[in-house]
Design a protein around this motif. Structure first.
Motif, PDB file in Angstrom:
ATOM      1  N   ASN A 157      73.944-147.495 -15.128  1.00  0.00           N
ATOM      2  CA  ASN A 157      75.003-146.616 -15.633  1.00  0.00           C
ATOM      3  C   ASN A 157      74.866-145.211 -15.060  1.00  0.00           C
ATOM      4  OD1 ASN A 157      76.123-148.650 -17.154  1.00  0.00           O
ATOM      5  ND2 ASN A 157      75.089-148.069 -19.054  1.00  0.00           N
ATOM      6  N   ALA A 158      73.606-144.746 -14.954  1.00  0.00           N
ATOM      7  CA  ALA A 158      73.379-143.412 -14.401  1.00  0.00           C
ATOM      8  C   ALA A 158      73.811-143.351 -12.941  1.00  0.00           C
ATOM      9  CB  ALA A 158      71.909-143.031 -14.535  1.00  0.00           C
ATOM     10  N   LYS A 159      73.526-144.407 -12.182  1.00  0.00           N
ATOM     11  CA  LYS A 159      73.946-144.450 -10.779  1.00  0.00           C
ATOM     12  C   LYS A 159      75.463-144.473 -10.669  1.00  0.00           C
ATOM     13  CE  LYS A 159      69.832-146.736  -8.911  1.00  0.00           C
ATOM     14  NZ  LYS A 159      69.310-147.961  -8.262  1.00  0.00           N
ATOM     15  N   GLY A 160      76.107-145.220 -11.590  1.00  0.00           N
ATOM     16  CA  GLY A 160      77.562-145.268 -11.567  1.00  0.00           C
ATOM     17  C   GLY A 160      78.180-143.921 -11.864  1.00  0.00           C
ATOM     18  N   THR A 161      77.555-143.178 -12.794  1.00  0.00           N
ATOM     19  CA  THR A 161      78.055-141.840 -13.122  1.00  0.00           C
ATOM     20  C   THR A 161      77.903-140.898 -11.939  1.00  0.00           C
ATOM     21  OG1 THR A 161      77.458-142.164 -15.451  1.00  0.00           O
ATOM     22  CG2 THR A 161      77.824-139.902 -14.700  1.00  0.00           C
ATOM     23  N   ARG A 162      76.757-140.967 -11.262  1.00  0.00           N
ATOM     24  CA  ARG A 162      76.544-140.107 -10.102  1.00  0.00           C
ATOM     25  C   ARG A 162      77.491-140.477  -8.959  1.00  0.00           C
ATOM     26  NH1 ARG A 162      70.972-140.892 -11.308  1.00  0.00           N
ATOM     27  NH2 ARG A 162      70.834-142.447  -9.657  1.00  0.00           N
ATOM     28  N   ALA A 163      77.744-141.793  -8.819  1.00  0.00           N
ATOM     29  CA  ALA A 163      78.609-142.238  -7.721  1.00  0.00           C
ATOM     30  C   ALA A 163      80.047-141.753  -7.896  1.00  0.00           C
ATOM     31  CB  ALA A 163      78.582-143.766  -7.619  1.00  0.00           C
ATOM     32  N   SER A 164      80.479-141.572  -9.148  1.00  0.00           N
ATOM     33  CA  SER A 164      81.845-141.131  -9.398  1.00  0.00           C
ATOM     34  C   SER A 164      82.022-139.628  -9.228  1.00  0.00           C
ATOM     35  CB  SER A 164      82.267-141.526 -10.822  1.00  0.00           C
ATOM     36  OG  SER A 164      81.436-140.883 -11.783  1.00  0.00           O
ATOM     37  N   ALA A 183      64.358-140.023  -6.190  1.00  0.00           N
ATOM     38  CA  ALA A 183      65.311-139.975  -7.286  1.00  0.00           C
ATOM     39  C   ALA A 183      65.630-141.378  -7.761  1.00  0.00           C
ATOM     40  CB  ALA A 183      66.592-139.274  -6.827  1.00  0.00           C
ATOM     41  N   GLY A 184      65.702-141.535  -9.079  1.00  0.00           N
ATOM     42  CA  GLY A 184      66.126-142.804  -9.648  1.00  0.00           C
ATOM     43  C   GLY A 184      65.013-143.742  -9.985  1.00  0.00           C
ATOM     44  N   TYR A 185      63.772-143.330  -9.741  1.00  0.00           N
ATOM     45  CA  TYR A 185      62.678-144.203 -10.124  1.00  0.00           C
ATOM     46  C   TYR A 185      61.453-143.372 -10.444  1.00  0.00           C
ATOM     47  CZ  TYR A 185      62.305-144.001  -4.993  1.00  0.00           C
ATOM     48  OH  TYR A 185      62.297-143.609  -3.689  1.00  0.00           O
ATOM     49  N   GLU A 186      60.532-143.974 -11.177  1.00  0.00           N
ATOM     50  CA  GLU A 186      59.416-143.242 -11.749  1.00  0.00           C
ATOM     51  C   GLU A 186      58.190-143.392 -10.877  1.00  0.00           C
ATOM     52  OE1 GLU A 186      59.293-145.367 -15.339  1.00  0.00           O
ATOM     53  OE2 GLU A 186      60.884-144.236 -16.297  1.00  0.00           O
ATOM     54  N   PRO A 187      57.707-142.313 -10.260  1.00  0.00           N
ATOM     55  CA  PRO A 187      56.537-142.429  -9.395  1.00  0.00           C
ATOM     56  C   PRO A 187      55.359-143.021 -10.130  1.00  0.00           C
ATOM     57  CG  PRO A 187      57.567-140.267  -9.184  1.00  0.00           C
ATOM     58  CD  PRO A 187      58.223-140.960 -10.340  1.00  0.00           C
ATOM     59  N   GLY A 188      54.761-143.995  -9.504  1.00  0.00           N
ATOM     60  CA  GLY A 188      53.590-144.605 -10.111  1.00  0.00           C
ATOM     61  C   GLY A 188      53.931-145.694 -11.098  1.00  0.00           C
ATOM     62  N   PHE A 189      55.191-145.735 -11.543  1.00  0.00           N
ATOM     63  CA  PHE A 189      55.558-146.761 -12.498  1.00  0.00           C
ATOM     64  C   PHE A 189      56.758-147.566 -12.036  1.00  0.00           C
ATOM     65  CE2 PHE A 189      53.225-143.892 -15.301  1.00  0.00           C
ATOM     66  CZ  PHE A 189      52.431-144.788 -15.946  1.00  0.00           C
TER      67      PHE A 189
END
Length: 391
Positions: free
Chosen positions: A362-369, A379-385
């Protein structure tokens, strides 16, 4: 074009399942505790976390400057610290009263310092990360290591990683000879520290920092495209011999055929003995060498767990506390409750991963719009996790 490394996501997902099954107080724990030799999922989790943290944040430092890297890592550390506070609140506010008023010795033993010191002091010491109850002693180690990462990256790049690694190795070597106890006694005398050493967590930070530092260094080399693995083929046979030797030795120990005595420090998990590093490295070499064989194991559920590792890890702790509460006076669950607890816990992990995946989508869809802006590294993922991407 960016491509996810599904095997690494799945590997972290597998580690989460492994950690959960080990921590749950069921008969299954006996069989999944270090089944491949003298190493556990902890080594892999810490190493991969450091590897991706080094790669992602070094790229941020190169693109946006070291100030931006310091700020982002500071925010990341603060987020993890908030997670730790929430877990402590759950343990002290919900679990502690249950243990105090019922026959829940397992939970009571986990929180013994809480009951002896009192709620106010226990929470204060825990918030300062001095008091680290069992099960809740892993995230504080990660938080401290992450907080020191900007300094390590800055000094490593400015003065050379050989000095940073030499310092880390020196601290690890001192840790093998009781440096943690020495520092504890110095702190007790200088600052009047009134907390038992065994209440400050099982993991020795002075030892484990080396593993994190090595991961950071390799992550930086990866970011510079200086992380080559063409030597793996030549090392596959020696690695197989070493891994096989440690595997036989591990099960000989389990069967009581051999006892280590003082030599057991070489394989100690909490002080991160040298035998564990060698064993893990040998198995890692084999995993890299036969990556194509292992690739089909990267199934979607494991990939999702790996991509949402932070939230899944926290939920696994809640499941373990629930299981410890449920088992009452029993030393271990063996009946139908064990099956329900295992299946219920794994289902909770998968549900958490699905929710996290849906939120990311959903966050990616919001950014894409919105306006098309270049995404920062990581961006979009948690380093180390969370999931890592490779250009």
């Amino acid at each position: 074009m960016q491509q996810r490394i599904g095997e690494l996501d799945a590997l972290r997902g597998l580690m989460l399942v492994w950690i959960t099954c080990t921590h749950l107080p069921t008969i299954l724990s006996t069989y999944v505790n270090q089944p491949f030799g003298f190493f556990a999922a902890t080594e892999g989790f810490i190493f991969l976390s450091a590897l991706f943290t080094g790669r992602i944040y070094f790229r941020i430092a190169e693109r946006d400057g070291y100030g931006a890297m310091w700020r982002k890592l500071g925010m990341r550390t603060g987020k993890l610290y908030c997670y730790q506070l929430l877990l402590l609140a759950f343990a002290f506010v919900i679990e502690a009263p249950i243990a105090a008023h019922g026959n829940r010795p397992a939970v009571h033993n986990l929180l013994d310092f809480y009951f002896s010191a009192g709620r106010a002091r226990a929470f204060t010491d825990a918030a300062l990360m001095l008091y680290r109850p069992p099960l809740l002693d892993i995230l504080p180690i990660y938080i401290v290591l992450l907080a020191l990462t900007p300094l390590a990256l800055t000094l490593g790049e400015r003065f050379g990683w050989k000095y940073a690694l030499t310092a880390g190795f020196t601290l690890w070597l001192l840790a093998q000879f009781g440096f943690r106890s020495f520092v504890y006694h110095v702190q007790s005398r200088a600052f009047g520290l009134h907390i038992p050493l065994n209440a400050m967590g099982a993991f020795d930070l002075w030892a484990w920092q080396l593993w994190w530092l090595v991961g950071l260094w390799l992550g930086v080399r990866w970011a510079k495209n200086d992380f080559r693995l063409d030597w793996v083929k030549q090392m596959a046979v020696p690695a197989a011999i070493v891994a096989g030797f440690f595997l036989v030795l591990r099960y000989a120990q389990v069967a009581g055929v051999v006892t280590f005595g003082k030599s057991g420090l070489l394989f100690d998990k909490w002080d991160f003995g040298v035998g564990r590093m060698i064993d893990f490295t040998a198995v890692a070499v084999l995993a890299i060498r036969f990556r194509s064989v292992l690739r089909p194991l990267a199934i979607r559920p494991l990939v999702m767990l790996g991509q949402s590792s932070l939230s899944v890890f926290c939920v696994h702790l809640l499941c373990v506390f629930f299981a410890l509460t449920l088992m009452k006076n029993d030393p271990v669950m063996r009946d139908w409750r064990a099956i329900v607890v295992i299946l219920g816990s794994l289902s909770a992990l998968l549900l958490t991963a699905k929710i996290a995946t849906h939120r990311r989508a959903n966050a990616k869809g919001t950014r894409a719009s919105g306006p098309k802006l270049p995404a920062p590294p990581g961006a979009g993922y948690e380093p180390g996790f969370a999931a890592e991407k490779v250009v």
